[in-house]
Motif scaffolding. Sequence first.
Motif, PDB file in Angstrom:
ATOM      1  N   HIS A  58       0.829  -1.205   0.000  1.00 12.24           N
ATOM      2  CA  HIS A  58       0.000   0.000   0.000  1.00 12.24           C
ATOM      3  C   HIS A  58       0.870   1.265   0.000  1.00 12.24           C
ATOM      4  O   HIS A  58       0.621   2.197  -0.765  1.00 12.24           O
ATOM      5  N   TYR A  59       1.882   1.281   0.836  1.00 11.06           N
ATOM      6  CA  TYR A  59       2.771   2.444   0.965  1.00 11.06           C
ATOM      7  C   TYR A  59       3.429   2.782  -0.371  1.00 11.06           C
ATOM      8  O   TYR A  59       3.543   3.942  -0.749  1.00 11.06           O
ATOM      9  N   ASN A  60       3.863   1.766  -1.082  1.00 12.03           N
ATOM     10  CA  ASN A  60       4.599   1.992  -2.327  1.00 12.03           C
ATOM     11  C   ASN A  60       3.724   2.176  -3.557  1.00 12.03           C
ATOM     12  O   ASN A  60       4.165   2.771  -4.539  1.00 12.03           O
ATOM     13  N   THR A  61       2.496   1.675  -3.533  1.00 18.62           N
ATOM     14  CA  THR A  61       1.688   1.710  -4.759  1.00 18.62           C
ATOM     15  C   THR A  61       0.442   2.582  -4.675  1.00 18.62           C
ATOM     16  O   THR A  61      -0.075   2.992  -5.715  1.00 18.62           O
ATOM     17  N   GLN A  62      -0.060   2.861  -3.464  1.00 17.69           N
ATOM     18  CA  GLN A  62      -1.315   3.592  -3.351  1.00 17.69           C
ATOM     19  C   GLN A  62      -1.226   4.839  -2.476  1.00 17.69           C
ATOM     20  O   GLN A  62      -1.896   5.827  -2.755  1.00 17.69           O
ATOM     21  N   ALA A  67       5.912  14.586  -0.833  1.00 14.67           N
ATOM     22  CA  ALA A  67       7.167  14.900  -1.510  1.00 14.67           C
ATOM     23  C   ALA A  67       7.137  14.528  -2.988  1.00 14.67           C
ATOM     24  O   ALA A  67       7.963  14.997  -3.769  1.00 14.67           O
ATOM     25  N   LEU A  68       6.182  13.699  -3.375  1.00 16.93           N
ATOM     26  CA  LEU A  68       6.058  13.270  -4.770  1.00 16.93           C
ATOM     27  C   LEU A  68       4.841  13.910  -5.433  1.00 16.93           C
ATOM     28  O   LEU A  68       4.307  13.386  -6.408  1.00 16.93           O
ATOM     29  N   GLY A  69       4.387  15.009  -4.877  1.00 16.16           N
ATOM     30  CA  GLY A  69       3.254  15.699  -5.467  1.00 16.16           C
ATOM     31  C   GLY A  69       1.952  14.933  -5.342  1.00 16.16           C
ATOM     32  O   GLY A  69       1.076  15.052  -6.199  1.00 16.16           O
ATOM     33  N   GLY A  70       1.819  14.154  -4.286  1.00 21.42           N
ATOM     34  CA  GLY A  70       0.593  13.400  -4.061  1.00 21.42           C
ATOM     35  C   GLY A  70       0.549  12.063  -4.784  1.00 21.42           C
ATOM     36  O   GLY A  70      -0.493  11.413  -4.827  1.00 21.42           O
ATOM     37  N   HIS A  71       1.676  11.632  -5.333  1.00 23.09           N
ATOM     38  CA  HIS A  71       1.736  10.358  -6.043  1.00 23.09           C
ATOM     39  C   HIS A  71       2.463   9.318  -5.194  1.00 23.09           C
ATOM     40  O   HIS A  71       3.290   9.661  -4.356  1.00 23.09           O
ATOM     41  N   PRO A  72       2.201   8.028  -5.430  1.00 22.87           N
ATOM     42  CA  PRO A  72       2.926   6.981  -4.703  1.00 22.87           C
ATOM     43  C   PRO A  72       4.328   6.782  -5.283  1.00 22.87           C
ATOM     44  O   PRO A  72       4.595   7.188  -6.435  1.00 22.87           O
ATOM     45  N   PRO A  73       5.229   6.170  -4.552  1.00 22.94           N
ATOM     46  CA  PRO A  73       6.597   5.957  -5.040  1.00 22.94           C
ATOM     47  C   PRO A  73       6.677   5.219  -6.376  1.00 22.94           C
ATOM     48  O   PRO A  73       7.552   5.518  -7.185  1.00 22.94           O
ATOM     49  N   THR A  74       5.795   4.275  -6.618  1.00 17.95           N
ATOM     50  CA  THR A  74       5.887   3.535  -7.877  1.00 17.95           C
ATOM     51  C   THR A  74       5.646   4.424  -9.092  1.00 17.95           C
ATOM     52  O   THR A  74       6.034   4.064 -10.197  1.00 17.95           O
ATOM     53  N   SER A  75       5.043   5.585  -8.888  1.00 21.49           N
ATOM     54  CA  SER A  75       4.832   6.496 -10.006  1.00 21.49           C
ATOM     55  C   SER A  75       6.156   7.045 -10.540  1.00 21.49           C
ATOM     56  O   SER A  75       6.219   7.574 -11.640  1.00 21.49           O
ATOM     57  N   ARG A  76       7.199   6.934  -9.745  1.00 21.41           N
ATOM     58  CA  ARG A  76       8.517   7.441 -10.152  1.00 21.41           C
ATOM     59  C   ARG A  76       9.308   6.417 -10.964  1.00 21.41           C
ATOM     60  O   ARG A  76      10.367   6.734 -11.483  1.00 21.41           O
ATOM     61  N   LEU A  77       8.826   5.198 -11.049  1.00 22.71           N
ATOM     62  CA  LEU A  77       9.538   4.151 -11.790  1.00 22.71           C
ATOM     63  C   LEU A  77       9.137   4.203 -13.258  1.00 22.71           C
ATOM     64  O   LEU A  77       7.967   4.384 -13.583  1.00 22.71           O
ATOM     65  N   PRO A  78      10.096   3.974 -14.132  1.00 26.64           N
ATOM     66  CA  PRO A  78       9.741   3.940 -15.554  1.00 26.64           C
ATOM     67  C   PRO A  78       8.940   2.671 -15.863  1.00 26.64           C
ATOM     68  O   PRO A  78       9.129   1.635 -15.215  1.00 26.64           O
TER      69      PRO A  78
END
Length: 80
Positions: A58-62, A67-78
Amino acid sequence: REICARHGIRQKFIKPHCPWQNGKVERLNRTLQTEWAYRQAFTSNTDRTAALAPWLQHYNTQRRHSALGGHPPTSRLPPT
């Protein structure tokens, strides 16, 4: 050490008792405490351990991260 060397990973260590040098990990530790470890009462360590993987998912995907503009960390992965 052997695993890191085998994979070409260079370890970097902070000075002992200097958590401000490791702010990202300290922030994650605080979030783990407030949102996972102390959010509910666990009846056993097994129950607590079983709850960790779904929380990390949940933490990483939802979960939204400011710090990411309201996005989850996985949004930063290509995309793969």
